[in-house]
Scaffold this motif. Structure first.
Motif, short mmCIF file in Angstrom:
data_model
loop_
_atom_site.label_atom_id
_atom_site.label_comp_id
_atom_site.label_asym_id
_atom_site.label_seq_id
_atom_site.Cartn_x
_atom_site.Cartn_y
_atom_site.Cartn_z
N TYR A 27 -7.71 -6.29 0.54
CA TYR A 27 -7.88 -5.47 -0.63
C TYR A 27 -8.10 -4.01 -0.30
CZ TYR A 27 -12.45 -7.23 -0.79
OH TYR A 27 -13.62 -7.53 -0.61
N ASN A 28 -8.71 -3.90 1.07
CA ASN A 28 -9.25 -2.59 1.43
C ASN A 28 -8.32 -2.13 2.43
OD1 ASN A 28 -11.65 -2.33 -0.31
ND2 ASN A 28 -12.95 -3.39 1.15
N TYR A 29 -7.31 -2.71 2.71
CA TYR A 29 -6.23 -2.24 3.86
C TYR A 29 -5.62 -1.26 3.43
CZ TYR A 29 -2.64 -2.65 7.27
OH TYR A 29 -1.59 -2.61 8.07
N ASP A 30 -5.44 -0.01 4.18
CA ASP A 30 -4.43 1.09 3.76
C ASP A 30 -3.31 0.60 4.28
OD1 ASP A 30 -6.31 2.54 2.27
OD2 ASP A 30 -7.18 3.28 4.02
N LEU A 31 -2.10 0.95 3.59
CA LEU A 31 -0.64 0.49 4.37
C LEU A 31 -0.45 1.82 5.30
CD1 LEU A 31 1.18 -0.40 1.01
CD2 LEU A 31 0.22 -1.81 2.72
N THR A 32 0.29 1.54 6.19
CA THR A 32 0.99 2.39 7.21
C THR A 32 2.01 3.15 6.30
OG1 THR A 32 2.41 0.93 8.08
CG2 THR A 32 0.13 1.05 9.19
N GLU A 33 2.50 4.14 6.97
CA GLU A 33 3.68 4.83 6.46
C GLU A 33 4.91 3.99 6.37
OE1 GLU A 33 6.13 8.77 7.12
OE2 GLU A 33 3.94 9.16 7.27
N ALA A 34 5.22 3.32 7.60
CA ALA A 34 6.31 2.30 7.69
C ALA A 34 6.16 1.32 6.52
CB ALA A 34 6.55 1.88 8.93
N GLU A 70 4.84 1.43 3.68
CA GLU A 70 4.81 2.25 2.36
C GLU A 70 6.24 2.48 2.16
OE1 GLU A 70 2.43 5.38 1.04
OE2 GLU A 70 0.68 4.40 1.62
N ASP A 71 7.07 2.80 3.22
CA ASP A 71 8.56 3.11 3.19
C ASP A 71 9.34 1.56 2.84
OD1 ASP A 71 8.19 5.57 3.86
OD2 ASP A 71 8.68 5.50 5.73
N VAL A 72 9.03 0.78 3.67
CA VAL A 72 9.42 -0.64 3.21
C VAL A 72 9.10 -1.26 1.66
CG1 VAL A 72 9.23 -3.31 3.57
CG2 VAL A 72 9.29 -1.61 5.65
N LEU A 73 7.93 -0.83 1.12
CA LEU A 73 7.59 -1.04 -0.20
C LEU A 73 8.61 -0.12 -1.12
CD1 LEU A 73 3.82 -1.90 -0.31
CD2 LEU A 73 5.75 -3.30 -0.64
#
Length: 145
Positions: free
Chosen positions: A41-48, A50-53
């Protein structure tokens, strides 16, 4: 209709067992994995990631999601392993007892890691996760029909 190769099932299984969540991109036959929100829950998504999501949100029918087993399923898998594979009564009793405690997975893992059943448990769990992924494929295909 979604179908996976044994290699793809193994890769997804490995990622799920590491606490990841997987998305299978149907048109490109590609597996995307990222941390399961509930575990990280404290993990920040990478840009890649976020693009997949974003792509999944825009085109959800092109993705199949694969998740870890629910805690009750994990618990049943551990109980099945004890019932089917553990022959030493004392160890079996200790393992069953571990399942009644808070953090049952951790207690079970601690006991199994120090036993002669470590490799057998790893293989049993891997096989059960392969079955779990196949069930999710069947469910995905059923909802697509």
């Amino acid at each position: 209709m979604l179908s996976l190769t044994e290699k793809e099932i193994d890769l997804i299984s490995t990622q799920l067992l590491k606490g990841m969540i997987c998305f299978y991109q149907i048109d490109k036959k590609r597996i995307h994995q990222m941390p399961d929100d509930e575990d990280y829950y404290n993990y920040d998504l990478t840009e890649a990631e976020e693009d997949v999501l974003d792509e999944i949100e825009e085109n959800p029918d092109n993705y199949a999601e694969f998740t870890q087993m629910e805690p009750a399923q994990e618990h049943q898998m551990m109980q099945d392993f004890i019932d089917r594979r553990v022959k030493e009564r004392n160890l079996a009793e200790d393992l069953v007892s571990s399942l009644t405690k808070p953090k049952a997975n951790t207690a079970f893992k601690f006991l199994i890691e120090d036993s002669k059943y470590k490799a057998e448990w790893t293989e049993f769990r891997r096989e059960k996760y392969h079955d779990w992924i196949r069930e999710q494929v069947d469910s995905f295909n059923f909802t697509e029909d």
